[in-house]
Motif scaffolding. Structure first.
Motif, PDB file in Angstrom:
ATOM      1  N   SER A 248       3.617   6.420  -9.330  1.00 59.52           N
ATOM      2  CA  SER A 248       4.601   5.640  -8.761  1.00 59.52           C
ATOM      3  C   SER A 248       4.961   6.843  -7.529  1.00 59.52           C
ATOM      4  CB  SER A 248       5.782   5.375  -9.385  1.00 59.52           C
ATOM      5  OG  SER A 248       6.458   6.620  -9.964  1.00 59.52           O
ATOM      6  N   PRO A 249       5.853   6.554  -6.764  1.00 59.58           N
ATOM      7  CA  PRO A 249       6.310   7.031  -5.677  1.00 59.58           C
ATOM      8  C   PRO A 249       7.064   8.307  -6.335  1.00 59.58           C
ATOM      9  CG  PRO A 249       6.593   5.041  -4.827  1.00 59.58           C
ATOM     10  CD  PRO A 249       6.148   4.911  -6.262  1.00 59.58           C
ATOM     11  N   GLU A 250       7.822   8.254  -7.444  1.00 61.59           N
ATOM     12  CA  GLU A 250       8.420   9.301  -7.932  1.00 61.59           C
ATOM     13  C   GLU A 250       7.513  10.345  -8.583  1.00 61.59           C
ATOM     14  OE1 GLU A 250       9.293   5.670  -8.432  1.00 61.59           O
ATOM     15  OE2 GLU A 250      10.624   6.233  -6.906  1.00 61.59           O
TER      16      GLU A 250
ATOM     17  N   ASP B 233       4.064  11.439   0.719  1.00 60.09           N
ATOM     18  CA  ASP B 233       4.365  11.859   1.742  1.00 60.09           C
ATOM     19  C   ASP B 233       3.497  12.970   2.366  1.00 60.09           C
ATOM     20  OD1 ASP B 233       6.075   9.718   2.569  1.00 60.09           O
ATOM     21  OD2 ASP B 233       8.149  11.014   1.849  1.00 60.09           O
ATOM     22  N   THR B 234       3.417  14.102   1.546  1.00 55.53           N
ATOM     23  CA  THR B 234       2.403  15.345   1.722  1.00 55.53           C
ATOM     24  C   THR B 234       1.008  14.657   1.528  1.00 55.53           C
ATOM     25  OG1 THR B 234       4.079  16.799   0.572  1.00 55.53           O
ATOM     26  CG2 THR B 234       1.702  17.448   0.622  1.00 55.53           C
ATOM     27  N   TYR B 235       0.736  13.851   0.877  1.00 53.27           N
ATOM     28  CA  TYR B 235      -0.765  13.228   0.788  1.00 53.27           C
ATOM     29  C   TYR B 235      -1.252  12.838   2.078  1.00 53.27           C
ATOM     30  CZ  TYR B 235      -4.738  10.677  -1.139  1.00 53.27           C
ATOM     31  OH  TYR B 235      -5.774   9.991  -1.390  1.00 53.27           O
TER      32      TYR B 235
ATOM     33  N   THR C 282      -2.859  12.390   7.985  1.00 49.81           N
ATOM     34  CA  THR C 282      -3.606  11.340   8.337  1.00 49.81           C
ATOM     35  C   THR C 282      -2.732   9.988   8.528  1.00 49.81           C
ATOM     36  OG1 THR C 282      -5.467  10.061   7.685  1.00 49.81           O
ATOM     37  CG2 THR C 282      -4.115  10.391   5.956  1.00 49.81           C
ATOM     38  N   ASN C 283      -3.327   8.901   8.695  1.00 52.16           N
ATOM     39  CA  ASN C 283      -2.473   7.911   9.018  1.00 52.16           C
ATOM     40  C   ASN C 283      -1.328   7.355   7.944  1.00 52.16           C
ATOM     41  OD1 ASN C 283      -4.028   6.951  11.313  1.00 52.16           O
ATOM     42  ND2 ASN C 283      -5.492   6.436   9.804  1.00 52.16           N
ATOM     43  N   LYS C 284      -0.235   7.254   8.533  1.00 54.04           N
ATOM     44  CA  LYS C 284       1.084   6.772   7.527  1.00 54.04           C
ATOM     45  C   LYS C 284       0.777   5.478   7.349  1.00 54.04           C
ATOM     46  CE  LYS C 284       2.678  11.268   8.852  1.00 54.04           C
ATOM     47  NZ  LYS C 284       1.198  11.503   9.589  1.00 54.04           N
ATOM     48  N   ARG C 285       1.437   5.195   5.998  1.00 54.62           N
ATOM     49  CA  ARG C 285       1.385   3.899   5.403  1.00 54.62           C
ATOM     50  C   ARG C 285       2.033   3.970   4.209  1.00 54.62           C
ATOM     51  NH1 ARG C 285      -3.467   1.678   5.437  1.00 54.62           N
ATOM     52  NH2 ARG C 285      -4.735   3.367   6.623  1.00 54.62           N
ATOM     53  N   PRO C 286       2.679   2.814   3.586  1.00 54.53           N
ATOM     54  CA  PRO C 286       3.446   3.052   2.434  1.00 54.53           C
ATOM     55  C   PRO C 286       2.535   3.346   1.324  1.00 54.53           C
ATOM     56  CG  PRO C 286       3.717   0.864   3.660  1.00 54.53           C
ATOM     57  CD  PRO C 286       2.669   1.584   4.258  1.00 54.53           C
ATOM     58  N   TYR C 287       3.102   3.696   0.298  1.00 49.78           N
ATOM     59  CA  TYR C 287       2.336   4.133  -1.105  1.00 49.78           C
ATOM     60  C   TYR C 287       1.537   3.136  -1.787  1.00 49.78           C
ATOM     61  CZ  TYR C 287       1.705   5.337  -6.023  1.00 49.78           C
ATOM     62  OH  TYR C 287       1.237   5.526  -7.341  1.00 49.78           O
ATOM     63  N   GLU C 288       0.475   3.591  -1.875  1.00 51.43           N
ATOM     64  CA  GLU C 288      -0.885   2.541  -2.515  1.00 51.43           C
ATOM     65  C   GLU C 288      -1.216   3.493  -3.657  1.00 51.43           C
ATOM     66  OE1 GLU C 288      -3.264   0.221  -0.269  1.00 51.43           O
ATOM     67  OE2 GLU C 288      -2.025   0.344   1.457  1.00 51.43           O
TER      68      GLU C 288
END
Length: 450
Positions: free
Chosen positions: A217-219, A224-226, A230-236
């Motif tokens: 999960s995002p927690e 954000d560091t990952y 490169t291209n910004k996008r929501p967590y997947e």
């Protein structure tokens, strides 16, 4: 000295200590073990080296386990962007470990001599450069860079650093590659004219369908560091745990697997690489949202050079292989061929390729137009070389080379220049596939042709 004679001279330099020629007597047994050709003249220094792992996924963990098999290696710190991997590191290697999600905190530490970079490909270059600037030795997983444009920046940083930088195409240090290099230099298959390689997989994990943890999960993941470079996008979760399927982070089948075959081929032949690259393929089976093919074919033109005659290379990779598991590199010459694996080399020779080197026979046949009817002894047409029992494997030997170089101010078999020349045609294979065109490459100067 003409190009062919220079090739012969260079080959002999590349296998110092090996016999200069192959005669039928060398084929007296059909199966024989062979020894590791030493690359370093170490002074048996076994001083303690302190290491850290940056990227504690599957390959980074495997690298660390192999490194710790060597004497006087201490693991001091682990970095990863996923919390559970840091917890696992302490559980497996001790609660004393320093753990962090920020690799720069590791590079600041004075109690670390070398780092292992096992991150996804898109972070290799930057972490490698930062580590060199922090006066750390580096063992970086292949491919060394994520794109061809990153290669020279890392090479220049390495040259300025005076540190050891080893890239992890582990098969390069295999007994199989060592023996194949010796056999080619000794003329066992004549002049090379063609080579081919194949890598097949079928299982979900082999085809990069890596398991996704329940607590992902995002927690628990520093997303954000990952994606910071490169291209910004929501967590997947797929893009983090199955990163090889996506062009922002991985380098596809060629960057993961072709690069091993390039590394071995270049080591065996002393080649700098191809000048023309083309690729085709497609997404045939794994319809899981991935952005890279699961079947890929590459064709490569190697020019006539002082190191080797001109030859062609074909590489194939198939993640839809119903039998699966096949991996090989075949090198074909004017007198025979070699099937090269990490622990075995099968040498095959044409029945018409053997010269009778018996001096008595040669003297008797001078001036005669017809051969004697008397039959003579011939060597076997197939000879199998196998690693001796107890061989610890290419992965172990690769780290041995790395640690010996650090302790003895030596060199490594896969430094950034060698590694970039192996990575570049693999990365350009991807570019050819996406752009649907031939890619022209200058392997000597390591740049695209204009």
């Amino acid at each position: 000295m003409d190009k062919k004679n220079r090739r012969s001279f260079i080959k002999k330099l590349g296998v110092a200590g090996a016999a200069a020629t192959i005669s039928p007597m060398a084929f007296a047994k059909e199966t024989k073990p062979f020894e590791f050709l030493k690359r370093t003249n170490g002074n048996n220094d076994l001083s303690t080296l302190r290491i850290a792992l940056i990227g504690a996924g599957g390959m980074g963990t495997a690298d660390t386990l192999t490194a710790l098999e060597h004497p006087n290696i201490e693991l001091k710190a682990v970095c990863d962007l996923y919390t559970a991997r840091l917890d696992a590191a302490k559980a497996n290697w001790g609660s004393h470990l320093f753990t962090t999600k920020n690799y720069k905190e590791i590079l600041k530490r004075d109690d670390i001599d070398a780092v292992i970079i096992g991150t996804p490909d898109h972070w290799h270059k930057q972490i490698g450069i930062d580590a060199l600037k922090s006066r750390k030795h580096v063992y970086c997983e292949k491919p060394m860079v994520h794109s061809v444009g990153e290669g020279m920046e890392l090479i220049n940083a390495w040259k300025k650093s005076e540190k050891i930088f080893m890239v992890g195409s582990q098969g390069l240090s295999s007994l199989g590659n060592e023996k194949a290099k010796e056999l080619l230099a000794n003329g066992a298959i004549g002049d090379i004219n063609y080579a081919e390689g194949f890598w097949a997989r079928n299982s979900p994990i082999g085809a990069w369908q890596y398991p996704i943890p329940d607590d992902a999960s995002p927690e628990t993941v520093d997303w954000d560091t990952y994606i910071a470079n490169t291209n910004k996008r929501p967590y997947e979760a797929n893009r983090f745990f199955r990163w090889r399927n996506y062009i922002d982070y991985g380098t596809g089948m060629s960057g993961d697997l072709f690069v091993h075959l390039f590394s071995s081929l270049h080591f065996i032949t002393n080649s700098y690489g191809p000048t023309k690259i083309s690729a085709t393929g497609g997404l045939r089976y794994w319809k899981d949202g991935r952005e890279v093919p699961d079947v890929l074919l590459g064709m490569f033109d190697y020019p006539d050079t002082e190191q080797h005659p001109g030859f062609d290379l074909s590489l194939r990779c198939n993640f839809v292989d119903g039998t699966s598991g096949s991996t090989y590199l075949k090198i074909v010459g004017s007198k025979g061929s070699m099937d090269v694996k990490w622990e075995e080399v099968v040498l095959k020779r044409n029945a018409n390729s053997f010269d009778d080197d018996d001096p008595f026979t040669k003297e008797k046949m001078k001036g005669k137009t017809q051969l004697s009817d008397r039959k003579h002894m011939v060597p076997p047409l197939e000879l199998v070389y196998k690693a001796e029992n107890g061989y610890k494997g290419a992965h172990y030997d690769h780290f041995s080379n790395f640690f010996n170089a650090i302790r003895n101010s030596g060199s490594v078999v896969e430094d950034p220049v060698f590694a970039f020349r192996a990575a570049a045609p693999a990365l350009l294979c991807n570019d050819s596939y996406r752009q649907n065109k031939f890619m022209e490459w200058d392997p000597v100067n390591m740049k695209l042709k204009s």
